[in-house]
Design a protein around this motif. Structure first.
Motif, PDB file in Angstrom:
ATOM      1  N   LEU A  47       0.843  -1.184   0.000  1.00  0.00           N
ATOM      2  CA  LEU A  47       0.000   0.000   0.000  1.00  0.00           C
ATOM      3  C   LEU A  47       0.882   1.239   0.000  1.00  0.00           C
ATOM      4  O   LEU A  47       1.747   1.390   0.861  1.00  0.00           O
ATOM      5  CB  LEU A  47      -0.925   0.024   1.215  1.00  0.00           C
ATOM      6  N   LEU A  48       0.685   2.098  -0.974  1.00  0.00           N
ATOM      7  CA  LEU A  48       1.520   3.293  -1.104  1.00  0.00           C
ATOM      8  C   LEU A  48       0.864   4.498  -0.473  1.00  0.00           C
ATOM      9  O   LEU A  48       1.537   5.412  -0.005  1.00  0.00           O
ATOM     10  CB  LEU A  48       1.768   3.590  -2.580  1.00  0.00           C
ATOM     11  N   LEU A  49      -0.476   4.505  -0.487  1.00  0.00           N
ATOM     12  CA  LEU A  49      -1.216   5.670  -0.015  1.00  0.00           C
ATOM     13  C   LEU A  49      -2.172   5.255   1.086  1.00  0.00           C
ATOM     14  O   LEU A  49      -2.710   4.153   1.077  1.00  0.00           O
ATOM     15  CB  LEU A  49      -2.014   6.290  -1.168  1.00  0.00           C
ATOM     16  N   GLU A  50      -2.361   6.173   1.987  1.00  0.00           N
ATOM     17  CA  GLU A  50      -3.305   5.958   3.065  1.00  0.00           C
ATOM     18  C   GLU A  50      -4.507   6.830   2.728  1.00  0.00           C
ATOM     19  O   GLU A  50      -4.425   8.046   2.740  1.00  0.00           O
ATOM     20  CB  GLU A  50      -2.624   6.393   4.367  1.00  0.00           C
ATOM     21  N   ARG A  51      -5.623   6.162   2.349  1.00  0.00           N
ATOM     22  CA  ARG A  51      -6.772   6.948   1.896  1.00  0.00           C
ATOM     23  C   ARG A  51      -7.753   7.168   3.037  1.00  0.00           C
ATOM     24  O   ARG A  51      -8.379   6.219   3.520  1.00  0.00           O
ATOM     25  CB  ARG A  51      -7.529   6.237   0.790  1.00  0.00           C
ATOM     26  N   THR A  52      -7.889   8.391   3.465  1.00  0.00           N
ATOM     27  CA  THR A  52      -9.078   8.780   4.169  1.00  0.00           C
ATOM     28  C   THR A  52     -10.012   9.290   3.091  1.00  0.00           C
ATOM     29  O   THR A  52      -9.574   9.657   2.010  1.00  0.00           O
ATOM     30  CB  THR A  52      -8.762   9.917   5.155  1.00  0.00           C
ATOM     31  N   ARG A  53     -11.279   9.311   3.339  1.00  0.00           N
ATOM     32  CA  ARG A  53     -12.158   9.898   2.336  1.00  0.00           C
ATOM     33  C   ARG A  53     -11.799  11.375   2.162  1.00  0.00           C
ATOM     34  O   ARG A  53     -12.017  11.955   1.123  1.00  0.00           O
ATOM     35  CB  ARG A  53     -13.623   9.805   2.787  1.00  0.00           C
TER      36      ARG A  53
END
Lengths: 303, 303
Positions: A47-53
């Motif tokens: 996982l490269l990105l940590e997505r919050t909305r």
DNA sequence: TGAAGCTGATAGCTTCAGCCTATCATTGTT
DNA sequence: AACAATGATAGGCTGAAGCTATCAGCTTCA
């Protein structure tokens, strides 16, 4: 295999930390960018990105990879720029082969101008006998060669005649012919001339001269360089013939020997520029030939 | 934009100097490889290969670009390998924030083991007050923080309680309470305690203790570090409370002060490990928490 | 000298990656 | 509670990239 497109998308997101803005920057739609990022994460297994909305953050691994991605993209763009710049004629690296009896005395005449007009040209120079030069040219180790009497019957090669380089008689001090201002070929009748080994484009024309004039090769000595030839003459070992560019550069100032021109038609060797007919840079090589031809000293005869 | 596929194909041809063998090496058909090379030459605007029907040679530009292409491919493969390796837990870079009154006294207990078990983990450490730590965590500048009494009402955060760290009474030599082996909280009634500034997770529990015991904050002095606090007590300025890990590491050996434990229930602060709930590395962080918890000295109380 | 065997290029076809627009689902704000 | 913003998802289209079969130029050798 990951793709540059994926890295490009990822780099954009890593910088903007915002999918839509990143997508806009690289001119694709936001879903397309999302897909690219997903694929990159998928194929890297990370996982490269940590997505919050609400926002996007780089994961620790993502930070490292973003840096690497940027380095790679920079290298690619450098490569593209380099290739683009290489389209300007006579730039980049050119591997030029040249006879040992020619290079050191010819190149100084045109290299300064070459450097001035084509500052991006890097010349790799190699000196070898003519057979080796031809081998290296056809095998692709050299791009271009300067040699004497290049073969005209090989239609893999393009041969551009550059000039005829006359030979000069070189005599020990006090030689019987030293009294004359210039010599006819026949004056050498009966002389023993010291000759070079094969391969330097000089032995053959001097042998022809011998044949025509009724002289012969010195039985005991055969020189391996023009300088040693000159020094052998200086010690009184015998006479010889040396090419005009060498005479002009080195021999005229030597007071231990006497140098005399021949009457026309002087014996000479022909210097050619040669490359593979299939070479993609033929136009540049013609430019090269023109530049050499326009910077010849007066001791040689342009063709 | 050129593609990695093109570079890969080109690199293969540059090495093999043979289309079919190159195609075989990278497991595509020869026409597909030809097409890739053509496209690369097209988009770079440069001829990379010199095609005779009988063989293939690199153009001068092609040689340079082949080298660059190989470098790029190497970087990409490094990146992939790095990403792959990063899937092993607790490797790569982790940015850990920690309270100034905690880090230097807690970290030495588990860092050696951490290094032994996870040699590929690189820890970036930052010491800050608790509010700053929380800001840096939520803004993504930190991945993980160690703090006291982390907020439980923020569902963006995952909070893992690690241990309770008792406070110890620290008295000047000859203080009236120094005669006792251990203190009840009420023993501090009437004392003026020197306190830290806000933000280090200590001021609050000591103030609570003051309130419970009937003591108060020293009116004139407020320290900025545990060491200065200790030194202020040593000069007889007053008493204070210091956390167990600090006492264990630094204060017990100081003969200028007297250190006494509290009877149970001792005043204490709670230490938590905190990360963003959305963080992709939550499993690793739990591993981190376990490792810390299993290397605590006996002066603290595991939770 | 002509047949055989290489070579890389070309043609025709299929598949799927990549892109777009439209929309959804979640979350924070007013 | 309504609205706005964000990233993910769905459906459909286009073109890139691959394959097989074949061509065309060249070398080799009987």
């Amino acid at each position: 295999m990951i793709t540059l497109r994926q890295l490009q998308c990822f780099a954009a997101v890593a910088e903007c930390l915002h999918f839509r803005r990143a997508a806009e920057r690289i001119n694709i739609s936001q879903p397309a960018l999302s897909a690219q990022i997903s694929q990159l994460e998928e194929s890297l297994g990370v996982l490269l990105l940590e997505r919050t909305r609400r926002r996007v953050l780089l994961t620790p691994i993502g930070r490292d990879l973003a840096e690497r991605a940027n380095d790679i993209l920079k290298s690619v763009s450098d490569l593209e720029e380099f290739a683009h710049g290489a389209r300007t004629p006579l730039s980049g690296t050119l591997r030029l082969g040249v006879l040992r009896t020619l290079g050191p005395y010819l190149l100084p005449h045109f290299l300064p101008e070459m450097r001035r007009r084509h500052p991006d040209l890097k010349l790799y120079l190699r000196e070898d006998p003519d057979d080796r030069l031809l081998d290296e040219l056809t095998s692709g180790q050299l791009d271009l060669i300067l040699m004497a009497s290049a073969p005209r019957n090989d239609d893999h090669l393009t041969v551009v005649p550059l000039f005829r380089e006359p030979l000069w008689a070189v005599l020990p001090l006090g030689h019987r012919l030293a009294a004359k201002d210039s010599l006819a070929q026949a004056d050498l009748a009966g002389e023993s001339l010291i000759l070079l080994e094969f391969g330097d484009g000089l032995r053959e024309p001097v042998l022809a001269l011998c044949h025509a004039a009724g002289s012969r090769e010195h039985a005991d000595f055969r020189a391996t360089s023009l300088d040693s030839l000159r020094q052998m003459v200086a010690t009184g070992l015998g006479a010889t013939c040396l090419p005009a560019l060498y005479v002009d550069a080195e021999a005229l100032a030597d007071e231990q020997i006497v140098v005399r021109p021949f009457d026309a038609p002087a014996p000479a060797r022909s210097i050619d520029l040669v490359w593979r007919r299939t070479s993609a840079r033929s136009p540049e090589f013609r430019l090269f030939a023109e530049l050499v031809a326009s910077h010849l000293p007066t001791v040689v005869t342009p063709l």
